[in-house]
Design a protein around this motif. Structure first.
Motif, PDB file in Angstrom:
ATOM      1  N   LEU A   9      -3.828 -50.885   7.894  1.00  0.00           N
ATOM      2  CA  LEU A   9      -5.310 -51.338   7.184  1.00  0.00           C
ATOM      3  C   LEU A   9      -6.526 -50.832   8.296  1.00  0.00           C
ATOM      4  CD1 LEU A   9      -4.428 -54.602   5.646  1.00  0.00           C
ATOM      5  CD2 LEU A   9      -4.262 -52.214   4.626  1.00  0.00           C
ATOM      6  N   SER A  10      -6.404 -51.136   9.465  1.00  0.00           N
ATOM      7  CA  SER A  10      -7.423 -51.100  10.542  1.00  0.00           C
ATOM      8  C   SER A  10      -7.615 -49.436  10.606  1.00  0.00           C
ATOM      9  CB  SER A  10      -6.859 -51.374  11.786  1.00  0.00           C
ATOM     10  OG  SER A  10      -5.986 -50.781  12.722  1.00  0.00           O
ATOM     11  N   GLU A  11      -6.527 -48.677  10.471  1.00  0.00           N
ATOM     12  CA  GLU A  11      -6.926 -47.181  10.539  1.00  0.00           C
ATOM     13  C   GLU A  11      -7.646 -46.779   9.219  1.00  0.00           C
ATOM     14  OE1 GLU A  11      -6.154 -44.497  13.120  1.00  0.00           O
ATOM     15  OE2 GLU A  11      -6.711 -46.425  13.831  1.00  0.00           O
ATOM     16  N   PHE A  12      -6.928 -47.280   8.195  1.00  0.00           N
ATOM     17  CA  PHE A  12      -7.518 -46.942   6.832  1.00  0.00           C
ATOM     18  C   PHE A  12      -9.091 -47.255   6.941  1.00  0.00           C
ATOM     19  CE2 PHE A  12      -8.052 -48.233   2.270  1.00  0.00           C
ATOM     20  CZ  PHE A  12      -7.764 -46.805   1.730  1.00  0.00           C
ATOM     21  N   ARG A  13      -9.521 -48.624   7.357  1.00  0.00           N
ATOM     22  CA  ARG A  13     -10.750 -48.724   7.131  1.00  0.00           C
ATOM     23  C   ARG A  13     -11.452 -47.885   8.213  1.00  0.00           C
ATOM     24  NH1 ARG A  13      -8.595 -54.782   7.435  1.00  0.00           N
ATOM     25  NH2 ARG A  13      -8.275 -55.348   5.101  1.00  0.00           N
ATOM     26  N   ARG A  14     -10.976 -47.587   9.381  1.00  0.00           N
ATOM     27  CA  ARG A  14     -11.711 -46.916  10.244  1.00  0.00           C
ATOM     28  C   ARG A  14     -12.153 -45.365   9.718  1.00  0.00           C
ATOM     29  NH1 ARG A  14     -10.865 -43.498  14.381  1.00  0.00           N
ATOM     30  NH2 ARG A  14      -8.809 -43.088  14.064  1.00  0.00           N
ATOM     31  N   LEU A  15     -11.293 -44.905   8.915  1.00  0.00           N
ATOM     32  CA  LEU A  15     -11.333 -43.732   8.424  1.00  0.00           C
ATOM     33  C   LEU A  15     -12.328 -43.473   6.937  1.00  0.00           C
ATOM     34  CD1 LEU A  15      -7.780 -42.089   9.233  1.00  0.00           C
ATOM     35  CD2 LEU A  15     -10.061 -41.496  10.309  1.00  0.00           C
ATOM     36  N   GLY A  16     -12.689 -44.788   6.575  1.00  0.00           N
ATOM     37  CA  GLY A  16     -13.684 -44.853   5.413  1.00  0.00           C
ATOM     38  C   GLY A  16     -12.957 -45.507   4.237  1.00  0.00           C
ATOM     39  N   GLY A  17     -11.847 -46.047   4.346  1.00  0.00           N
ATOM     40  CA  GLY A  17     -11.388 -46.738   3.211  1.00  0.00           C
ATOM     41  C   GLY A  17     -11.604 -48.193   3.174  1.00  0.00           C
ATOM     42  N   ILE A  18     -11.506 -48.705   1.813  1.00  0.00           N
ATOM     43  CA  ILE A  18     -11.675 -50.145   1.629  1.00  0.00           C
ATOM     44  C   ILE A  18     -10.343 -50.734   1.313  1.00  0.00           C
ATOM     45  CG2 ILE A  18     -13.202 -51.774   0.238  1.00  0.00           C
ATOM     46  CD1 ILE A  18     -15.270 -49.521  -0.243  1.00  0.00           C
ATOM     47  N   ALA A  19     -10.082 -51.576   2.185  1.00  0.00           N
ATOM     48  CA  ALA A  19      -8.904 -52.639   1.913  1.00  0.00           C
ATOM     49  C   ALA A  19      -9.267 -53.931   1.869  1.00  0.00           C
ATOM     50  CB  ALA A  19      -7.737 -52.242   2.672  1.00  0.00           C
ATOM     51  N   ASP A  20      -9.503 -54.575   0.689  1.00  0.00           N
ATOM     52  CA  ASP A  20     -10.044 -55.995   0.919  1.00  0.00           C
ATOM     53  C   ASP A  20      -8.939 -57.047   0.350  1.00  0.00           C
ATOM     54  OD1 ASP A  20     -12.853 -55.255   1.608  1.00  0.00           O
ATOM     55  OD2 ASP A  20     -13.468 -55.127  -0.330  1.00  0.00           O
ATOM     56  N   ASN A  21      -8.762 -58.045   1.078  1.00  0.00           N
ATOM     57  CA  ASN A  21      -7.867 -59.026   0.749  1.00  0.00           C
ATOM     58  C   ASN A  21      -6.397 -58.556   0.447  1.00  0.00           C
ATOM     59  OD1 ASN A  21      -7.370 -61.902   0.328  1.00  0.00           O
ATOM     60  ND2 ASN A  21      -8.068 -61.730  -1.981  1.00  0.00           N
ATOM     61  N   LEU A  22      -5.759 -58.103   1.023  1.00  0.00           N
ATOM     62  CA  LEU A  22      -4.478 -57.379   0.722  1.00  0.00           C
ATOM     63  C   LEU A  22      -3.346 -57.822   1.687  1.00  0.00           C
ATOM     64  CD1 LEU A  22      -5.747 -53.645   0.137  1.00  0.00           C
ATOM     65  CD2 LEU A  22      -5.459 -55.365  -1.650  1.00  0.00           C
ATOM     66  N   CYS A  23      -2.176 -57.795   0.973  1.00  0.00           N
ATOM     67  CA  CYS A  23      -1.131 -57.750   1.607  1.00  0.00           C
ATOM     68  C   CYS A  23       0.037 -57.296   0.861  1.00  0.00           C
ATOM     69  CB  CYS A  23      -0.769 -59.302   2.022  1.00  0.00           C
ATOM     70  SG  CYS A  23      -0.262 -60.394   0.453  1.00  0.00           S
ATOM     71  N   GLN A  24       1.253 -56.866   1.398  1.00  0.00           N
ATOM     72  CA  GLN A  24       2.319 -56.092   0.961  1.00  0.00           C
ATOM     73  C   GLN A  24       3.546 -57.178   1.038  1.00  0.00           C
ATOM     74  OE1 GLN A  24       4.061 -52.540   2.700  1.00  0.00           O
ATOM     75  NE2 GLN A  24       4.218 -51.712   0.577  1.00  0.00           N
ATOM     76  N   LYS A  25       4.131 -57.493  -0.087  1.00  0.00           N
ATOM     77  CA  LYS A  25       5.428 -58.237  -0.020  1.00  0.00           C
ATOM     78  C   LYS A  25       6.006 -58.086  -1.321  1.00  0.00           C
ATOM     79  CE  LYS A  25       2.998 -62.245  -2.260  1.00  0.00           C
ATOM     80  NZ  LYS A  25       2.634 -63.513  -1.972  1.00  0.00           N
ATOM     81  N   GLU A  26       7.291 -58.421  -1.293  1.00  0.00           N
ATOM     82  CA  GLU A  26       8.116 -58.657  -2.412  1.00  0.00           C
ATOM     83  C   GLU A  26       7.852 -59.564  -3.779  1.00  0.00           C
ATOM     84  OE1 GLU A  26      10.982 -56.625  -2.844  1.00  0.00           O
ATOM     85  OE2 GLU A  26      10.428 -55.666  -0.842  1.00  0.00           O
TER      86      GLU A  26
END
Length: 331
Positions: A9-26
């Motif tokens: 997420l930190s790399e994604f945001r640093r490269l211009g992506g938006i990732a708000d209020n997300l988690c990955q789980k089963e």
């Protein structure tokens, strides 16, 4: 939360992506994307600079990598490699795709022939060549997103699971995002595309209770009218109607034969078809014949599928039964 996920997420945001209020789980549908705080909106936006053209990807030591002669900077390549190794191809994607394709490869010759003729999927052709490349191709095909007339892999948005009767992903001029959903504690889902259950199965590798079913290919002679009607068995988008006529031969691109949301669609579509060919004396019996033909072919596929007994054939059997039930409910 997982360190790899936080780093992604930190790399994604640093490269211009938006990732708000997300988690990955089963979740109920396997691994999916959820909101961290259900009282806040969750959103993913993947900018065009992070989209990787499907044709620019190859296998290197059984890992997905961007071809060396393609113009992507090293930061994008590093991000793509990390994403693929830890969250996509290298994190169950390859194995899931391979299990499905191996299941298909175990179908007997009769079933493969039925699928080729009626589902328009040539499994022998699909599995030609080096097996690793077959798996890579099917994996990328199932995960490609249309963007500016090409197919791209879209990091993070790709991790969002499909759900029937949900909103589609949003294509912007500068990237792709998840739908604008209100805050929720449910899994974030979107609709990949409109497809029949059978097409979804062969294209994406899973069974989904889709709302529409299209006819298998058929040819019918209407001797009283001197007309020959055939259907190519294709899926249609946006209720499009494509008809070719050459003398007494009429060719339909596709024909909807069941629709959960619009039960009258097959009848309305067929009536419109009759108007366009200028022969409104064709009876509704013809449509009933088409329903019966579709049911009988699906029963044949189901019977052959039941002879195989693996997870993929069991899913195909379940899918055929679902489609038969939808077509049978036309009354």
């Amino acid at each position: 939360m997982d360190d790899n996920w936080n780093f992604l997420l930190s790399e994604f945001r640093r490269l211009g992506g938006i990732a708000d209020n997300l988690c990955q789980k089963e979740g109920e549908n396997g691994r999916g994307i959820f909101s961290v705080n259900p009282s806040l909106k969750a959103r993913i936006f993947t900018p065009s600079k992070l989209l990787v053209k499907k044709d620019d990807i190859y296998l290197e030591d059984n890992k997905l990598r961007i071809k060396k002669d393609k113009e992507y900077n090293q930061e994008i390549r590093n991000f793509f490699n990390f994403y693929q190794d830890n969250f996509s191809w290298g994190s169950g994607g390859k194995e899931t795709t391979e299990l499905f394709e191996k299941g298909l490869s175990l179908f007997n010759s009769n079933l493969k022939e039925l699928i080729k003729k009626y589902a328009l999927v040539d499994l022998e052709e699909r599995h030609k060549g080096k097996w690793d490349n077959v798996i890579k191709k099917q994996f990328l095909n199932a995960r490609g997103f249309k963007f500016k007339d090409s197919s791209f892999i879209v990091p993070l948005v790709e991790l969002v699971n499909h759900k029937v009767r949900s909103l589609p992903y949003i294509t912007h001029n500068d990237g792709i995002s998840t739908p604008n959903y209100p805050a929720s504690n449910s899994e974030i889902r979107h609709s990949y595309s409109d497809m029949s259950p059978l097409n979804r199965f062969f294209y994406y590798g899973f069974f989904s209770e889709e709302s529409i079913v299209f006819s298998i290919p058929f040819s019918i002679n209407i001797e009283d009218h001197g007309i020959h009607i055939s259907c190519k068995g294709k899926s249609l988008k946006d209720d499009s109607m494509k008809i070719e006529r050459s003398g007494n031969k009429i060719i339909l691109e596709g024909l909807p034969i069941a629709d959960v949301n619009h039960p009258r669609l097959p009848y309305d579509y067929f009536n419109e078809f009759m108007k366009r060919i200028g022969d409104i004396n064709l009876t509704k019996d013809l449509l009933l014949r088409i329903f019966e033909l579709n049911i009988s072919i699906r029963k044949k596929i189901m019977e052959e599928s039941q002879l195989i007994e693996n997870e993929v054939s069991n899913t195909l059997t379940k899918l055929m039964l679902y489609e038969i039930n939808l077509i049978s409910s036309h009354d």
